[in-house]
Design an enzyme around this catalytic site. Structure first.
Site, PDB file in Angstrom:
ATOM      1  N   TRP A 137       0.733  -1.239  -0.196  1.00  0.00           N
ATOM      2  CA  TRP A 137      -0.119   0.036  -0.029  1.00  0.00           C
ATOM      3  C   TRP A 137       0.837   1.051   0.135  1.00  0.00           C
ATOM      4  O   TRP A 137       0.368   2.465  -0.632  1.00  0.00           O
ATOM      5  CB  TRP A 137      -0.949   0.009   1.090  1.00  0.00           C
ATOM      6  CG  TRP A 137      -2.433  -0.466   0.734  1.00  0.00           C
ATOM      7  CD1 TRP A 137      -2.786  -1.890   1.092  1.00  0.00           C
ATOM      8  CD2 TRP A 137      -3.416   0.297   0.292  1.00  0.00           C
ATOM      9  NE1 TRP A 137      -4.196  -1.982   0.463  1.00  0.00           N
ATOM     10  CE2 TRP A 137      -4.472  -0.572   0.062  1.00  0.00           C
ATOM     11  CE3 TRP A 137      -3.563   1.598  -0.362  1.00  0.00           C
ATOM     12  CZ2 TRP A 137      -5.841  -0.116  -0.480  1.00  0.00           C
ATOM     13  CZ3 TRP A 137      -4.622   2.046  -0.726  1.00  0.00           C
ATOM     14  CH2 TRP A 137      -5.605   1.248  -0.946  1.00  0.00           C
ATOM     15  N   TRP A 176      -6.887 -13.495   0.082  1.00  0.00           N
ATOM     16  CA  TRP A 176      -6.361 -12.752   0.833  1.00  0.00           C
ATOM     17  C   TRP A 176      -7.258 -11.779   1.480  1.00  0.00           C
ATOM     18  O   TRP A 176      -7.581 -11.459   2.765  1.00  0.00           O
ATOM     19  CB  TRP A 176      -5.017 -12.324   0.334  1.00  0.00           C
ATOM     20  CG  TRP A 176      -4.465 -11.079   1.086  1.00  0.00           C
ATOM     21  CD1 TRP A 176      -4.594  -9.833   0.432  1.00  0.00           C
ATOM     22  CD2 TRP A 176      -4.339 -11.009   2.657  1.00  0.00           C
ATOM     23  NE1 TRP A 176      -4.097  -8.740   1.693  1.00  0.00           N
ATOM     24  CE2 TRP A 176      -3.887  -9.601   2.924  1.00  0.00           C
ATOM     25  CE3 TRP A 176      -4.010 -11.833   3.630  1.00  0.00           C
ATOM     26  CZ2 TRP A 176      -3.301  -9.143   4.150  1.00  0.00           C
ATOM     27  CZ3 TRP A 176      -3.604 -11.341   4.879  1.00  0.00           C
ATOM     28  CH2 TRP A 176      -3.129  -9.976   5.077  1.00  0.00           C
ATOM     29  N   ASP A 262       7.090 -13.658  -3.393  1.00  0.00           N
ATOM     30  CA  ASP A 262       5.925 -13.399  -3.418  1.00  0.00           C
ATOM     31  C   ASP A 262       4.731 -13.547  -4.073  1.00  0.00           C
ATOM     32  O   ASP A 262       5.112 -13.757  -5.247  1.00  0.00           O
ATOM     33  CB  ASP A 262       6.054 -11.608  -3.461  1.00  0.00           C
ATOM     34  CG  ASP A 262       4.668 -11.074  -3.027  1.00  0.00           C
ATOM     35  OD1 ASP A 262       3.574 -11.567  -2.942  1.00  0.00           O
ATOM     36  OD2 ASP A 262       4.692  -9.902  -2.788  1.00  0.00           O
ATOM     37  N   HIS A 291       6.905 -11.093   0.393  1.00  0.00           N
ATOM     38  CA  HIS A 291       6.042  -9.950   0.217  1.00  0.00           C
ATOM     39  C   HIS A 291       6.926  -8.722   0.769  1.00  0.00           C
ATOM     40  O   HIS A 291       6.946  -7.442   0.031  1.00  0.00           O
ATOM     41  CB  HIS A 291       4.811 -10.137   0.639  1.00  0.00           C
ATOM     42  CG  HIS A 291       3.936  -8.852   0.410  1.00  0.00           C
ATOM     43  ND1 HIS A 291       3.628  -8.355  -0.905  1.00  0.00           N
ATOM     44  CD2 HIS A 291       3.298  -7.991   1.197  1.00  0.00           C
ATOM     45  CE1 HIS A 291       2.828  -7.309  -0.781  1.00  0.00           C
ATOM     46  NE2 HIS A 291       2.711  -7.046   0.561  1.00  0.00           N
TER      47      HIS A 291
END
Length: 310
Positions: A137, A176, A262, A291
């Site tokens: 993000w 997720w 990832d 990740h």
């Protein structure tokens, strides 16, 4: 930059919020940084945002933006490398994360709520000559900063993230998103440790520190649902503007590091992002990194600085 939607949410002193007890942040490993706070961002009066601010105030700025479900602590392996170069480092915690205040209502959190708080912090601290350091993000939001502040952004260090342009999500991301939405008190530290096996017990506890219970996790729960996976969602228009800027107007230095392990934002996604960033050199590929690439971040920070000549 006012994020408030009067029909849904009122940003004010009356906003129901939680503030994690400072005692939970004592003696964190490799985290000696003095907490700093701002509580008067326009449109967010009464909400306190935490940030780290280290190094000379007149030096180039490394603005380190975390993702979900982490906080500024994620950058502890990179911050010392940046500081050793003579730079200033600013690492904020988005509202709902880290030492920042945490509105209780899930619907308090929107794309504009998060993005405008970031822009407000940049303006309040008058940050210029910025190297954006982004992942997850931190990238979805941070990559849009030049749409508002193109003259403040000089360089980019980008790790596993993407542009929120309404692209169809992968099945892994859908799973997720559904897991987070339906698990109001999921174990943050364990989740991060699953893809980062070298973490110690104390480091895992540091990731859990901001979240003593489910009431503190509204920000954590809502971030995945805010990812613009449909063309009608908030964030798509500004993300498309950002893509055009990075492709056509960006003339600074950049560096990409890819956590190849990832499963959601790995090599296929990052190769597409690489094609957008004008002049981006060949990525640094880290086979065992998942990740949370910053957990392998010391060598990443050093390699970026070496590529840029300091």
């Amino acid at each position: 930059l006012n994020p408030c939607r009067t029909d849904r949410y009122r940003c004010s002193m009356t906003t129901q919020k939680l503030r994690t007890d400072d005692a939970r942040f004592e003696s964190l490993p490799d985290w000696p940084y003095q907490p700093r706070y701002i509580d008067n961002l326009p449109g967010y009066e009464g909400l306190r945002m935490h940030y780290v601010d280290e190094g000379p105030r007149d030096a180039p700025v490394f603005l380190c933006l975390h993702g979900q479900p982490t906080w500024g602590y994620l950058y502890r392996r990179m911050i010392p490398v940046f500081l050793d170069s003579g730079a200033r480092v600013v690492a904020p915690d988005f509202y709902g994360f880290g030492r920042s205040d945490k509105p209780v209502a899930d619907d308090a959190y929107t794309w504009d709520f998060h993005r405008n708080s970031l822009l407000g912090l940049i303006a309040a601290l008058d940050l210029t000559n910025i190297t954006l350091v982004v992942q997850d993000w931190g990238g979805l939001l941070g990559l849009t900063v030049p749409v508002a502040f193109a003259d403040r952004v000089s360089r980019l260090l980008i790790m596993n993230t993407g542009f929120g342009v309404g692209s169809k999500p992968s099945q892994g991301f859908i799973q997720w998103r559904d897991f987070v939405k339906n698990t109001p008190d999921f174990d943050v530290g364990r989740l991060i440790a699953n893809g980062t096996p070298h973490l110690t017990a104390d480091e895992i506890a540091a990731y859990d520190a901001p979240f003593p219970g489910p009431d503190h996790k509204a920000g954590v729960r809502t971030f995945p649902s805010l990812v613009p996976t449909d063309r009608e969602m908030d964030g798509v228009a500004v993300s498309r503007q950002a893509m055009q800027w990075w492709r056509e107007e960006f003339d600074g230095q950049s560096f990409m590091a890819i956590g190849m392990a990832d499963p959601v934002l790995g090599a296929p996604v990052m190769e597409r992002v690489h094609a957008v960033i004008r002049g981006c050199p060949e990525p640094m590929r880290i086979p065992d990194a998942g990740h949370f690439v910053q957990e392998w971040g010391g060598p990443v920070a050093a390699a970026a600085l070496e590529t840029w000549g300091g």
